[in-house]
Design a protein around this motif. Structure first.
Motif, mmCIF file in Angstrom:
data_model
loop_
_atom_site.group_PDB
_atom_site.id
_atom_site.type_symbol
_atom_site.label_atom_id
_atom_site.label_comp_id
_atom_site.label_asym_id
_atom_site.label_seq_id
_atom_site.Cartn_x
_atom_site.Cartn_y
_atom_site.Cartn_z
ATOM 1 N N ASN A 384 0.433 -1.235 -0.404
ATOM 2 C CA ASN A 384 0.172 -0.245 -0.119
ATOM 3 C C ASN A 384 0.891 1.772 0.204
ATOM 4 O O ASN A 384 0.737 2.057 0.378
ATOM 5 N N ASN A 386 1.912 3.021 -2.445
ATOM 6 C CA ASN A 386 0.934 3.640 -4.159
ATOM 7 C C ASN A 386 1.896 5.029 -4.062
ATOM 8 O O ASN A 386 1.414 6.070 -4.063
ATOM 9 N N SER A 429 2.053 0.134 -5.630
ATOM 10 C CA SER A 429 1.377 0.355 -5.135
ATOM 11 C C SER A 429 0.399 -1.388 -5.448
ATOM 12 O O SER A 429 -1.175 -1.321 -5.129
#
Length: 843
Positions: A384, A386, A429
């Motif tokens: 996560n 990103n 991501s």
């Protein structure tokens, strides 16, 4: 009376000629062949077979071919009798190529061999033999062919036409140390004592060179599909030459002092890095490493040292059957022999994908260990994150050829990431931890230093998260490639006006293979027909932060779309150069016939004109070749012809770039001529060939032939193809088409192409041929039609008075005027001539 007798004589001669056609074997009249040239004058009108025979009094290797300067093919065969059944079979021999089209054949003692050539006029064969008991072909490992020096050696199965692969075997016992050279006219390869050797091209032949030592035996395995023949000789090149290279070893290797190239072979025991080094200099020279001897021939260098140095380090793979070649090029003579050290090194950290140098924290700056080479770095990206994984090298666009930087997920292929020289961004991501690799391949003069860091992902950075574009002006917020989305308020001509530096496209989806919408570019305007309420993706490349682009929803003018073309009323239309990049025209045919469309613009490969009928799903490019009748020079022009019916609507679409003046498009109609329509076909009959013009899809040629039950045969002097139909109704509606193409006949000395049709009961009648592919003006002949001619008589009249022919019931069936003739089918007829009547029966 005289005319009646003439008819009877003609009928009689026809029957006699038919009965005289015998079926004797062509071998029964074979000509005895002599060694050397054998000539014959084939006086038949068409090419026919001429056969020579030769009975071998010893075992020979025969070289058989046509006369010098001819390329006629010579077929060689023999007759073999089965001892058990006493049945004789003719076997066509499969030879080994010599100088095309000459071949080598094994002739066994006591056997008779037949050599056939198909030709006309003066023809012949060349036959040369060399006594050779070594002609069994080496078809089993326990019966190999013994390679004989300074002779042609034959391997393979001459008595099989099966082209499945098989092995043939040979052996050579060396009585001297040297290089065994095998020379073949065709490419070949062989396994010898576990090593693979391939032919090297030299002076129009292929050679395999194998070092041999006194007292050693060499076993050869040839993988063949047809027989092969080669000449063998033993040569004695200098040690250290390419044919007898030094064997390099790990440790010290000696380089002679003379100024020349020295060749070494090295077979690594494992994969790793080959490191060659020396404390000596090599003025003006260098060291090169090649993956094989073959690579030397094509100068495919795997690695080389700097000029003046021995030192080179290169990754090599374990390849036990193909040694690496090391070439030391010495341009200056040394005072004494010198040495270099060869070492195999295991991979160091960072030299393979499996052992990258770990980057534990970002941002990070790294310098690769050497100026040239490939190194891997790894970055573990937490779930996560990103972000963009961003890499800068400072190279800009000034990197040397061979330098490349890539970022991609570990365990994936490199193309799943991004690659370039500088300022690389890869979106990371993942929902789980993922390791990414940074691969740096350098061909620079100094080691590359790069910086890796994270960079925020903003809206518009990715195609999956585009920024919103607005009607009117929009400002770009970042450099590079930007993504937008826009939804038109109505069906319209959607126009995006960009900067001159930008490249604009409208992706049809976010996937790699989704493609783009077709757009028209006019200056800096990009436009296409858009549907109101449908969101469209926009991709802008080569952006600079602060650049502006604008979007407008306009109406299409007439001539800007296929659905609203400009109607051409006359035979000519002048194209406005400002509209030439996207102009749609419509022309309605005024009659049945041939329409020629042409444009006087100079042909340009970046431009295009398309045409087609109104309902065609796809249009066809309009171009043809024009030849200057005076100079013979040719050029490409915008022109085409097509068959049309009255009222057909023809669409023309121009995409012409960089016109300097207005251009004319011309529409010219004319009536059909013979062969241009199914209602006016060329008619072909046995003995009456026709000459066909060049045929294309847009300008096909129609031919009609009456065929009877059985095999109908056709011949042409050039390739042709198309579809045929078994009746006029199908031909007119393009129903029940059968595709055909003529096959080349390589048994004749002239260019000949054949085709045949098996006509079944109930299918006989007029066949229609729709020919859409020929290479040139083509002569087409119907050789056999099976149309029944039993009982047809020909009446020839050379007098000035007419001959009237009546059926037995009194109906006139023909009048034969002077210097003409008429055909009669089976039946009873009454002939009136000079006031007299005569009854005849035609059977």
């Amino acid at each position: 009376m005289r005319k009646t007798l003439l008819i009877a004589a003609v009928l009689s001669m026809t029957v006699t000629a038919t009965w005289a056609d015998g079926s004797a074997s062509k071998y029964d009249t074979a000509i005895d062949a002599t060694i050397g040239e054998n000539k014959f004058n084939q006086s038949q009108e068409r090419p026919d077979s001429v056969v020579w025979k030769f009975t071998a009094d010893k075992n020979y290797l025969a070289k058989v071919g046509p006369l010098d300067g001819s390329y006629d093919y010579v077929y060689v065969s023999t007759i073999i009798k089965d001892a058990a059944t006493q049945k004789s079979d003719t076997i066509d021999l499969n030879g080994a190529s010599a100088d095309y089209p000459t071949k080598y054949f094994p002739f066994a003692k006591g056997s008779t061999y037949y050599m056939t050539i198909v030709a006309k006029g003066e023809t012949g064969i060349n036959l040369n033999v060399e006594e050779n008991d070594n002609i069994d072909g080496g078809l089993s490992a326990d019966k190999p062919v013994t390679i004989l020096l300074d002779k042609v050696n034959f391997l393979g199965n001459a008595y099989s036409s099966d082209y499945n692969g098989y092995n043939a075997y040979a052996k050579f016992d060396a009585t001297e140390t040297g290089v065994l050279v095998l020379t073949n006219s065709n490419y070949f390869s062989v396994d010898c004592n576990g090593n693979n050797y391939t032919g090297e091209y030299s002076n129009s032949t292929y050679q395999i060179k194998i070092p041999v030592e006194t007292g050693k035996s060499y076993n050869f395995t040839f993988s063949l599909y047809s027989p092969t023949a080669f000449k063998a000789e033993l040569t004695f090149p200098t040690q250290g030459s390419i044919d007898i290279p030094f064997a390099a070893i790990e440790g010290e290797n000696t380089v002679p002092a003379d100024n020349k190239d020295y060749y070494y072979t090295y077979t690594p025991s494992s994969t790793g890095y080959l490191n060659i080094s020396s404390d000596k200099s090599l003025p003006g020279g260098c060291v090169k490493v090649y993956e094989s001897k073959y690579a030397i021939q094509y100068d495919q260098v795997k690695a080389k040292s700097e000029t003046g140095s021995y030192n080179v380090r290169v990754e090599i793979q374990y390849q036990p059957t193909t040694p690496y070649y090391i070439v030391v090029s010495r341009t200056d003579k040394a005072e004494a022999d010198e040495t270099f050290t060869l070492a195999m090194e295991a991979y160091k950290q960072g030299e393979t994908e499996d052992s990258p140098i770990a980057i534990d924290e970002l941002p990070a700056t790294k310098t690769i260990p050497t100026a040239q080479g490939t190194y891997y770095y790894s970055v573990n990206v937490p779930a996560n994150t990103n972000k963009f994984l961003h890499v800068e090298t400072g190279l800009g666009e000034n990197a040397n050829d061979g330098t490349l930087v890539a970022i991609y997920p570990k365990g994936s292929y490199i193309y799943s990431g991004v690659k370039g020289f500088d300022n690389l961004d890869l979106a990371v991501s993942n929902t789980v931890d993922q390791t990414y690799l940074i691969k740096v391949t350098s061909a620079e003069s100094t080691p590359i230093t790069f910086t890796a860091s994270y960079k925020d992902i903003n809206k518009g950075d990715l195609i999956t998260d585009p920024a919103d574009a607005n009607l009117g002006k929009n400002t770009v917020t970042a450099n590079g490639t930007r993504y937008y989305t826009y939804t038109p308020t109505k069906n319209c001509k959607l126009v995006l006006t960009a900067t001159p530096e930008m490249t604009v496209s409208f992706p049809m989806g976010t996937g790699m293979w989704d493609g783009n919408y077709d757009v028209t570019k006019k200056g800096v305007d990009y436009y296409f027909a858009a549907n109101g309420g449908t969101p469209y993706l926009i991709k802008l490349e080569n952006c600079v932060a602060g650049d502006e682009f604008s979007i407008s929803e306009d109406e299409f003018e007439q001539g800007e779309t296929k659905d609203n073309p400009i109607s051409v009323e006359g035979s000519e239309y002048t194209v406005d150069k400002d509209k030439a990049t996207n102009l749609w025209l419509s022309y309605k045919a005024k009659k049945n016939g041939i329409l020629t469309i042409s444009c006087d613009a100079v042909y340009d490969y970046s431009s295009m004109i398309e045409f087609g009928k109104k309902d065609d799903l796809y249009l066809t490019g309009m171009m043809s070749t024009e030849v200057d009748p005076t100079t013979g020079d040719s050029k490409t022009i915008y022109a085409t012809t097509l068959a049309v019916s009255e009222g057909d609507e023809i669409i023309v679409h121009t995409q012409l770039n960089s016109l300097t003046e207005d251009t004319k498009i011309t529409f010219t109609e004319r009536d059909f001529t013979e062969g241009e329509t199914v209602d006016m076909p060329y008619v072909i009959e046995v003995g009456k060939p026709v000459s066909l013009p060049v045929a294309t899809r847009n300008a096909p040629v129609w031919v009609k032939a009456k065929l009877g039950v059985g095999k109908a045969e056709f011949k042409a002097d050039s390739y042709l193809s198309g579809d045929y139909f078994k009746n006029l109704t199908d031909a007119k509606s393009s129903a029940n088409a059968t595709s055909f193409y003529f096959n080349a006949d390589y048994t004749t000395s002239e260019a000949t192409y054949n085709y045949s049709i098996d006509v079944k009961e109930g299918e006989e009648g007029d066949f229609y041929f729709y020919i859409y592919s020929t290479n040139m003006i083509t002569k087409l002949e119907l050789i056999k039609s099976n149309v029944s001619t039993d009982g047809i008589a020909t009446i020839d009249n050379t007098d000035t008075e007419d001959i009237d022919v009546y059926s037995i019931n009194g109906s006139k069936v023909a009048t034969v005027k002077n210097i003409t003739s008429a055909n009669l089918k089976s039946g009873v007829y009454v002939i009136y001539s000079n006031g007299k009547a005569k009854k005849i029966v035609v059977r």
